[in-house]
Design an enzyme around this catalytic site. Structure first.
Site, PDB file in Angstrom:
ATOM      1  N   GLU A 272       0.847  -1.194   0.000  1.00 53.85           N
ATOM      2  CA  GLU A 272       0.000   0.000   0.000  1.00 53.85           C
ATOM      3  C   GLU A 272       0.883   1.244   0.000  1.00 53.85           C
ATOM      4  O   GLU A 272       1.761   1.390   0.862  1.00 53.85           O
ATOM      5  CB  GLU A 272      -0.934   0.003   1.214  1.00 53.85           C
ATOM      6  CG  GLU A 272      -1.726   1.282   1.410  1.00 53.85           C
ATOM      7  CD  GLU A 272      -2.542   1.687   0.204  1.00 53.85           C
ATOM      8  OE1 GLU A 272      -2.372   2.833  -0.261  1.00 53.85           O
ATOM      9  OE2 GLU A 272      -3.351   0.858  -0.282  1.00 53.85           O
TER      10      GLU A 272
ATOM     11  N   ASP B  91     -12.677  -1.426  -7.871  1.00 57.73           N
ATOM     12  CA  ASP B  91     -12.932  -0.383  -8.871  1.00 57.73           C
ATOM     13  C   ASP B  91     -12.028  -0.496 -10.093  1.00 57.73           C
ATOM     14  O   ASP B  91     -12.403  -0.070 -11.181  1.00 57.73           O
ATOM     15  CB  ASP B  91     -12.728   1.006  -8.257  1.00 57.73           C
ATOM     16  CG  ASP B  91     -13.879   1.426  -7.361  1.00 57.73           C
ATOM     17  OD1 ASP B  91     -14.753   0.585  -7.072  1.00 57.73           O
ATOM     18  OD2 ASP B  91     -13.902   2.600  -6.936  1.00 57.73           O
TER      19      ASP B  91
ATOM     20  N   SER C  57     -17.703  16.311  -9.669  1.00 58.46           N
ATOM     21  CA  SER C  57     -18.059  14.922  -9.334  1.00 58.46           C
ATOM     22  C   SER C  57     -18.722  14.259 -10.541  1.00 58.46           C
ATOM     23  O   SER C  57     -19.893  13.888 -10.496  1.00 58.46           O
ATOM     24  CB  SER C  57     -18.983  14.882  -8.118  1.00 58.46           C
ATOM     25  OG  SER C  57     -20.128  15.706  -8.333  1.00 58.46           O
ATOM     26  N   ILE C  58     -17.950  14.121 -11.614  1.00 59.37           N
ATOM     27  CA  ILE C  58     -18.505  13.582 -12.854  1.00 59.37           C
ATOM     28  C   ILE C  58     -18.079  12.132 -13.092  1.00 59.37           C
ATOM     29  O   ILE C  58     -18.252  11.605 -14.192  1.00 59.37           O
ATOM     30  CB  ILE C  58     -18.104  14.449 -14.058  1.00 59.37           C
ATOM     31  CG1 ILE C  58     -16.586  14.550 -14.192  1.00 59.37           C
ATOM     32  CG2 ILE C  58     -18.715  15.847 -13.928  1.00 59.37           C
ATOM     33  CD1 ILE C  58     -16.127  15.259 -15.457  1.00 59.37           C
ATOM     34  N   GLY C  59     -17.540  11.496 -12.076  1.00 58.99           N
ATOM     35  CA  GLY C  59     -17.188  10.088 -12.196  1.00 58.99           C
ATOM     36  C   GLY C  59     -15.791   9.779 -11.702  1.00 58.99           C
ATOM     37  O   GLY C  59     -15.015  10.679 -11.369  1.00 58.99           O
ATOM     38  N   ARG C  60     -15.476   8.501 -11.658  1.00 60.62           N
ATOM     39  CA  ARG C  60     -14.158   8.032 -11.231  1.00 60.62           C
ATOM     40  C   ARG C  60     -13.629   7.053 -12.277  1.00 60.62           C
ATOM     41  O   ARG C  60     -14.390   6.292 -12.874  1.00 60.62           O
ATOM     42  CB  ARG C  60     -14.240   7.346  -9.860  1.00 60.62           C
ATOM     43  CG  ARG C  60     -14.674   8.290  -8.751  1.00 60.62           C
ATOM     44  CD  ARG C  60     -14.724   7.576  -7.394  1.00 60.62           C
ATOM     45  NE  ARG C  60     -13.417   7.136  -6.962  1.00 60.62           N
ATOM     46  CZ  ARG C  60     -12.562   7.899  -6.269  1.00 60.62           C
ATOM     47  NH1 ARG C  60     -12.892   9.139  -5.942  1.00 60.62           N
ATOM     48  NH2 ARG C  60     -11.383   7.419  -5.888  1.00 60.62           N
TER      49      ARG C  60
ATOM     50  N   HIS D 185     -43.702  -4.561  15.073  1.00 66.03           N
ATOM     51  CA  HIS D 185     -44.396  -3.271  15.004  1.00 66.03           C
ATOM     52  C   HIS D 185     -44.105  -2.479  16.280  1.00 66.03           C
ATOM     53  O   HIS D 185     -44.073  -3.043  17.366  1.00 66.03           O
ATOM     54  CB  HIS D 185     -45.910  -3.502  14.888  1.00 66.03           C
ATOM     55  CG  HIS D 185     -46.704  -2.230  14.923  1.00 66.03           C
ATOM     56  ND1 HIS D 185     -46.793  -1.389  13.839  1.00 66.03           N
ATOM     57  CD2 HIS D 185     -47.437  -1.664  15.919  1.00 66.03           C
ATOM     58  CE1 HIS D 185     -47.550  -0.350  14.160  1.00 66.03           C
ATOM     59  NE2 HIS D 185     -47.960  -0.502  15.430  1.00 66.03           N
TER      60      HIS D 185
ATOM     61  N   ILE E 246     -21.836  10.723  -5.585  1.00 69.53           N
ATOM     62  CA  ILE E 246     -20.908  11.575  -4.833  1.00 69.53           C
ATOM     63  C   ILE E 246     -21.413  13.010  -4.777  1.00 69.53           C
ATOM     64  O   ILE E 246     -21.433  13.649  -3.723  1.00 69.53           O
ATOM     65  CB  ILE E 246     -19.499  11.508  -5.455  1.00 69.53           C
ATOM     66  CG1 ILE E 246     -18.916  10.102  -5.278  1.00 69.53           C
ATOM     67  CG2 ILE E 246     -18.574  12.550  -4.823  1.00 69.53           C
ATOM     68  CD1 ILE E 246     -17.615   9.879  -6.027  1.00 69.53           C
TER      69      ILE E 246
END
Length: 457
Positions: free
Chosen positions: A31, A305, A262-265, A436, A181
């Protein structure tokens, strides 16, 4: 020599590493930044911490409706951000603990595939080490899309990363892109006190969700004082001193103190060495995998992703488990049919499976059951009467999808997902006794309503 080396410590990467270790493999995880990846450090967890702060603030302001007099309610940005940071730090430390508990070697540095079976890790001080491994798992996630025309600078034009580190609430906030987002941050910062304007070229906000849900959220946003502009693209961005403006294609000019882009990743496959190793990569930069998470190169896998199947943290985690299982010699495949998708606006939106529009477009026989939050006793006691439950079933009555809009929608969708995943029928849901007064009664009543048998409407 490792059995598995995972590149990336996000929810997909660390889940894959842990499951692989549980199955007896010798595992390393590399990482470059912080354990937990984008989700834990710059995404899911910190945004939900701020969303809860926003919900708490709004609840305090309407406390008088419940006999709780909260006079002079104010918002402290520094404390909200501090709380968000403490939550993130705690969970990041938790991931580190899990690495040690499961005997996983953590390599701090930027990893790159040298060849099949070899990974070079470069630490912050420039030290390079090459590690041999039987399997390589690419789990490098995604990054915000920032086309040059929008003038992204991290100061006036921001991505979600910078929105999580703001020191002051913008007086006016322009949000370009009304997807998940964009809508989440619009909801949060509107509660914090920003005058929010949402702009999207699509004909409606949250275009990926049920049309009724999208309309309800848009109406709720407008009621809260936000301006929602859809069906219009951005022609250009102008910056003047400490202000930013978007010139829209219809000639309108929208000014603000800050703009969230925030138009995408995009999948973060560049720099991993995957292309040079012969791994198949799509036009958007996504690494091509099959349903077992295998790439076209034996011994190289990709999850989360970066493979762009579904950009959701829980999908990354599920893919990580499938990948680890297959590396250990099992035979697991990934099924995406019953994956829930949640939007943490106020009110929340959640969806799973086939939507009503999707059923209609496919030409299958289907039936729909609806039930409004306004008819739920629990919702009324909470002052949360805005919302609905919608279940979609096939001609045989099997639940194939559903949408929940309203308080705790992200929690309620789990029951619908369980029904979809296990091919339960509307009658199975309707005949299950629900406590309930609770919000899940809305799911039971929606199942009944599909047959015209709902009790409370």
């Amino acid at each position: 020599m490792f059995d598995c080396l995972v590149i990336g410590g996000g929810p997909g990467g660390y889940t894959c590493a842990i499951r692989a270790a549980q199955l007896g493999l010798k595992v390393a995880l590399a990482e470059a930044r912080s354990l937990g990846g984008v989700c834990l450090n710059w995404g899911c967890i910190p945004t939900k911490a701020l969303a809860h702060t926003a919900d708490t603030l709004m609840a305090a302001k309407k406390g008088a409706d419940f006999g709780v007099n909260c006079e002079n309610v104010s918002f402290d940005m520094a404390k909200a951000m501090s709380k968000k940071d403490r939550v993130t730090a705690r969970h990041r430390a938790g991931v580190g603990f899990l690495m040690k508990k499961n005997g996983i070697t953590v390599l701090n540095g930027r990893a790159r595939i040298e060849s099949a079976g070899k990974v070079k890790v470069t630490s912050a001080d420039g030290t390079e080490n090459v590690y041999e491994t039987k399997n390589i798992v690419i789990a490098t996630g995604s990054a915000p899309v920032t086309p040059g025309m929008f003038g992204y600078d991290g100061e006036l034009v921001l991505t979600s990363d910078e929105m999580l580190t703001l020191k002051e609430v913008p007086g006016e906030l322009l949000v370009v892109g009304a997807g998940v987002i964009g809508c989440e941050f619009a909801s949060i910062y509107s509660a914090f006190g920003s005058k929010v304007t949402l702009v999207d070229v699509m004909p409606r906000i949250l275009p990926m969700v049920d049309e009724e849900a999208s309309a309800l959220i848009a109406a709720s946003f407008k009621k809260r004082g936000m301006e929602v502009i859809t069906g219009v693209g951005v022609r250009s961005i102008e910056k003047t001193g400490s202000r930013v403006a978007a010139v829209l294609e219809d000639g309108r000019r929208v000014e603000a103190d800050r703009m969230l882009l925030s138009i995408g990743r995009r999948p973060a496959s560049e720099g991993t060495g995957a292309k040079e190793a012969g791994v198949g990569i799509g036009r958007a930069g996504e690494i091509t995998v099959d349903n077992r998470m295998r790439t076209n190169v034996p011994g190289i896998w990709a999850i989360g992703d970066v493979n762009n199947r579904m950009q959701l943290a829980h999908v990354a985690s599920a893919q990580g488990i499938v990948c680890a299982s297959n590396m250990a010699g099992q035979n697991r495949t990934m099924d995406y049919f019953a994956v829930p998708n949640c939007v943490f606006t106020s009110p929340e939106v959640s969806q799973v499976g086939v939507s009503e529009a999707g059923a209609k477009e496919s030409g299958i026989g289907y039936k729909v059951g609806r039930f409004p939050y306004s008819a739920l006793g629990k919702a009324s006691t909470m002052g949360e009467a805005e919302g609905f439950v919608k279940l979609v079933a096939d001609a045989d009555g099997r639940v194939i999808g559903g949408t929940v809009v309203g308080a705790h929608a992200s929690d309620l969708i789990a029951e619908v997902a369980l029904a979809v995943a296990n091919q339960l029928g509307l009658k199975d849901v309707a005949h299950t006794v629900h406590a309930h007064p609770t919000l899940p009664e809305g799911i039971m009543e929606a199942a009944e309503e599909a047959f015209g048998l709902a009790i409370n409407i």
